[in-house]
Design a protein around this motif. Structure first.
Motif, PDB file in Angstrom:
ATOM      1  N   LEU A  13      72.719  43.566  20.440  1.00 13.64           N
ATOM      2  CA  LEU A  13      71.935  44.781  20.297  1.00 13.64           C
ATOM      3  C   LEU A  13      70.445  44.486  20.373  1.00 13.64           C
ATOM      4  O   LEU A  13      69.659  45.325  20.852  1.00 13.64           O
ATOM      5  N   ALA A  14      70.043  43.299  19.924  1.00 12.07           N
ATOM      6  CA  ALA A  14      68.626  42.924  19.978  1.00 12.07           C
ATOM      7  C   ALA A  14      68.106  42.887  21.408  1.00 12.07           C
ATOM      8  O   ALA A  14      66.905  43.046  21.643  1.00 12.07           O
ATOM      9  N   ARG A  15      69.002  42.696  22.361  1.00 14.15           N
ATOM     10  CA  ARG A  15      68.588  42.672  23.764  1.00 14.15           C
ATOM     11  C   ARG A  15      68.035  44.018  24.214  1.00 14.15           C
ATOM     12  O   ARG A  15      67.338  44.104  25.241  1.00 14.15           O
ATOM     13  N   LEU A  16      68.313  45.066  23.457  1.00 12.06           N
ATOM     14  CA  LEU A  16      67.788  46.387  23.784  1.00 12.06           C
ATOM     15  C   LEU A  16      66.334  46.535  23.339  1.00 12.06           C
ATOM     16  O   LEU A  16      65.694  47.557  23.636  1.00 12.06           O
ATOM     17  N   GLY A  17      65.832  45.542  22.596  1.00 10.99           N
ATOM     18  CA  GLY A  17      64.438  45.549  22.190  1.00 10.99           C
ATOM     19  C   GLY A  17      64.117  46.534  21.082  1.00 10.99           C
ATOM     20  O   GLY A  17      62.985  47.010  20.980  1.00 10.99           O
ATOM     21  N   ARG A  18      65.110  46.815  20.245  1.00 12.09           N
ATOM     22  CA  ARG A  18      64.936  47.815  19.189  1.00 12.09           C
ATOM     23  C   ARG A  18      65.400  47.252  17.853  1.00 12.09           C
ATOM     24  O   ARG A  18      66.401  46.537  17.803  1.00 12.09           O
ATOM     25  N   PRO A  19      64.704  47.560  16.763  1.00 15.73           N
ATOM     26  CA  PRO A  19      65.130  47.060  15.454  1.00 15.73           C
ATOM     27  C   PRO A  19      66.410  47.751  14.996  1.00 15.73           C
ATOM     28  O   PRO A  19      66.794  48.804  15.519  1.00 15.73           O
ATOM     29  N   LEU A  20      67.044  47.152  13.990  1.00 11.67           N
ATOM     30  CA  LEU A  20      68.334  47.631  13.491  1.00 11.67           C
ATOM     31  C   LEU A  20      68.242  48.005  12.016  1.00 11.67           C
ATOM     32  O   LEU A  20      67.621  47.296  11.218  1.00 11.67           O
ATOM     33  N   VAL A  21      68.896  49.082  11.657  1.00 16.71           N
ATOM     34  CA  VAL A  21      69.242  49.404  10.275  1.00 16.71           C
ATOM     35  C   VAL A  21      70.751  49.217  10.196  1.00 16.71           C
ATOM     36  O   VAL A  21      71.496  49.907  10.902  1.00 16.71           O
ATOM     37  N   VAL A  22      71.213  48.284   9.381  1.00 10.37           N
ATOM     38  CA  VAL A  22      72.643  47.956   9.357  1.00 10.37           C
ATOM     39  C   VAL A  22      73.276  48.551   8.106  1.00 10.37           C
ATOM     40  O   VAL A  22      72.900  48.227   6.983  1.00 10.37           O
ATOM     41  N   SER A  23      74.241  49.422   8.327  1.00  9.98           N
ATOM     42  CA  SER A  23      75.003  50.018   7.235  1.00  9.98           C
ATOM     43  C   SER A  23      76.438  49.521   7.315  1.00  9.98           C
ATOM     44  O   SER A  23      76.867  48.969   8.328  1.00  9.98           O
ATOM     45  N   GLY A  24      77.186  49.728   6.249  1.00 18.91           N
ATOM     46  CA  GLY A  24      78.577  49.302   6.261  1.00 18.91           C
ATOM     47  C   GLY A  24      79.297  49.732   5.010  1.00 18.91           C
ATOM     48  O   GLY A  24      78.683  49.978   3.966  1.00 18.91           O
ATOM     49  N   HIS A  25      80.625  49.813   5.127  1.00 22.29           N
ATOM     50  CA  HIS A  25      81.472  50.281   4.032  1.00 22.29           C
ATOM     51  C   HIS A  25      82.384  49.164   3.563  1.00 22.29           C
ATOM     52  O   HIS A  25      83.050  48.518   4.374  1.00 22.29           O
ATOM     53  N   SER A  26      82.419  48.908   2.259  1.00 24.24           N
ATOM     54  CA  SER A  26      83.332  47.945   1.664  1.00 24.24           C
ATOM     55  C   SER A  26      83.082  46.551   2.249  1.00 24.24           C
ATOM     56  O   SER A  26      81.988  46.008   2.090  1.00 24.24           O
ATOM     57  N   ALA A  27      84.050  45.968   2.961  1.00 22.43           N
ATOM     58  CA  ALA A  27      83.785  44.690   3.624  1.00 22.43           C
ATOM     59  C   ALA A  27      82.630  44.808   4.601  1.00 22.43           C
ATOM     60  O   ALA A  27      81.862  43.862   4.810  1.00 22.43           O
ATOM     61  N   GLY A  28      82.478  45.993   5.211  1.00 24.16           N
ATOM     62  CA  GLY A  28      81.333  46.220   6.085  1.00 24.16           C
ATOM     63  C   GLY A  28      80.021  46.226   5.340  1.00 24.16           C
ATOM     64  O   GLY A  28      78.977  45.850   5.888  1.00 24.16           O
ATOM     65  N   GLY A  29      80.044  46.635   4.068  1.00 21.01           N
ATOM     66  CA  GLY A  29      78.846  46.544   3.237  1.00 21.01           C
ATOM     67  C   GLY A  29      78.462  45.092   2.988  1.00 21.01           C
ATOM     68  O   GLY A  29      77.276  44.736   2.993  1.00 21.01           O
ATOM     69  N   HIS A  30      79.470  44.262   2.752  1.00 26.89           N
ATOM     70  CA  HIS A  30      79.235  42.824   2.633  1.00 26.89           C
ATOM     71  C   HIS A  30      78.560  42.296   3.892  1.00 26.89           C
ATOM     72  O   HIS A  30      77.557  41.573   3.837  1.00 26.89           O
ATOM     73  N   LEU A  31      79.084  42.668   5.049  1.00 28.49           N
ATOM     74  CA  LEU A  31      78.554  42.167   6.317  1.00 28.49           C
ATOM     75  C   LEU A  31      77.158  42.708   6.576  1.00 28.49           C
ATOM     76  O   LEU A  31      76.302  41.997   7.129  1.00 28.49           O
ATOM     77  N   ALA A  32      76.885  43.950   6.170  1.00 30.36           N
ATOM     78  CA  ALA A  32      75.538  44.507   6.329  1.00 30.36           C
ATOM     79  C   ALA A  32      74.524  43.711   5.499  1.00 30.36           C
ATOM     80  O   ALA A  32      73.426  43.395   5.975  1.00 30.36           O
ATOM     81  N   ALA A  33      74.884  43.375   4.259  1.00 34.69           N
ATOM     82  CA  ALA A  33      73.986  42.570   3.429  1.00 34.69           C
ATOM     83  C   ALA A  33      73.778  41.186   4.041  1.00 34.69           C
ATOM     84  O   ALA A  33      72.667  40.638   4.011  1.00 34.69           O
ATOM     85  N   CYS A  34      74.843  40.629   4.603  1.00 34.69           N
ATOM     86  CA  CYS A  34      74.712  39.326   5.272  1.00 34.69           C
ATOM     87  C   CYS A  34      73.730  39.404   6.445  1.00 34.69           C
ATOM     88  O   CYS A  34      72.954  38.464   6.671  1.00 34.69           O
ATOM     89  N   MET A  35      73.745  40.501   7.181  1.00 35.02           N
ATOM     90  CA  MET A  35      72.822  40.633   8.316  1.00 35.02           C
ATOM     91  C   MET A  35      71.380  40.733   7.833  1.00 35.02           C
ATOM     92  O   MET A  35      70.472  40.137   8.425  1.00 35.02           O
ATOM     93  N   LEU A  36      71.144  41.453   6.739  1.00 29.29           N
ATOM     94  CA  LEU A  36      69.785  41.543   6.207  1.00 29.29           C
ATOM     95  C   LEU A  36      69.290  40.185   5.725  1.00 29.29           C
ATOM     96  O   LEU A  36      68.113  39.839   5.885  1.00 29.29           O
TER      97      LEU A  36
END
Length: 277
Positions: free
Chosen positions: A127-150
């Motif tokens: 997604l970074a190849r699009l040249g745009r910043p990210l806001v990463v959200s997620g639910h449950s295990a996805g919340g874990h992964l969102a925190a890992c990305m931050l």
């Protein structure tokens, strides 16, 4: 913690007996949304699950648009579901012209949680190849992964990436300390021991050097889910991260994400604020 029955605290399907009907509703609503708002498929790897569904915001130019992209990472305890079950959750932000990207990933036991973290980093780099910043959200295990990305040091991974690739994380009923899961039935597919659980827990990583964390929990969830989110908000907040704890009133683990589909919900309003920074 002594005296806590972690099986009871974390077995959400047992806690919410109506979960099959709720999840069937996700599949129905997701298919209906895709039918009227078809995503563009992006690939971030060779596997069939290495896919990102990109939903352009209403009135926007799609994948070549401007402004931050909001990423949503699905849950399922790293062992169930894929991004297609969450398509309808792009609706709230899409209605405000915000692009939403929903990645899928391989599941345990075929891969480890550490490998899934790596896959979400690869998806973020795509997604970074699009040249745009990210806001990463997620639910449950996805919340874990969102925190890992931050908490990821993007420049250490790739010097060409911006240090602030992930502007913010917004977690819904997230898991940040995986240790309590080790002795539960949930761990059968994951195969974690205490060392691996700690290594995959963003609560024990260095706090992010930049960005913000929102951690919200369904108001009817177990005490452990409240503890998980409050603990990371407190710990990262003391380290200088802008953090915020909140609840989704009257929501259980499966209904806590429903506000994402509502353009007028406080959850969508907050994500709009985060994307506007």
């Amino acid at each position: 913690m002594a005296g806590v029955d972690y099986e009871v605290e974390y077995n959400n399907r047992a806690r919410v007996p109506e979960n099959p009907a709720l999840m069937a509703g996700w599949a129905r609503d997701a298919a209906a949304y895709r039918a009227r708002h078809a995503p563009r498929a992006m690939s971030y790897g060779p596997g069939v699950r290495h896919r990102i569904d990109f939903f352009p915001g209403d009135g926007q130019g799609g994948i070549d648009g401007k402004g931050p992209i909001v990423v949503f990472i699905h849950g399922g305890y790293w062992q169930a579901l894929d991004g297609s079950s969450s398509s309808h959750l792009a609706a709230g932000l899409n209605a405000h012209g915000i692009d939403v990207a929903i990645p899928s990933y391989d599941l345990c036991p075929e891969v480890t949680i550490d490998a899934i973290i790596g896959q979400m980093r690869t998806a973020s780099r795509e997604l970074a190849r699009l040249g745009r910043p990210l806001v990463v959200s997620g639910h449950s295990a996805g919340g874990h992964l969102a925190a890992c990305m931050l908490a990821t040091d993007w420049r250490a991974l790739d010097a060409s990436l911006p240090a602030d690739l992930v502007m913010a994380a917004y977690t819904i009923s997230g898991l940040f300390d995986l240790g309590p899961l080790v002795e539960t039935s949930i761990n059968k597919a994951m195969g974690l021991d205490q060392a691996a659980a700690r290594a995959a827990s963003p609560l024990f990583w260095p706090a992010p050097a930049r960005g913000s964390l929102d951690a919200v929990v369904g108001g009817n969830e177990s005490a452990e889910y409240f503890r998980q989110s409050q603990t990371i908000v407190d710990l990262w907040g003391k380290a200088g991260v802008a953090t915020r704890f909140g609840t989704v009133p009257d929501a259980n683990h499966f209904t806590a994400i429903a506000p994402l589909a509502d353009p007028d919900s406080p959850m969508v309003s907050r994500l709009r604020q985060l994307a506007a920074r």
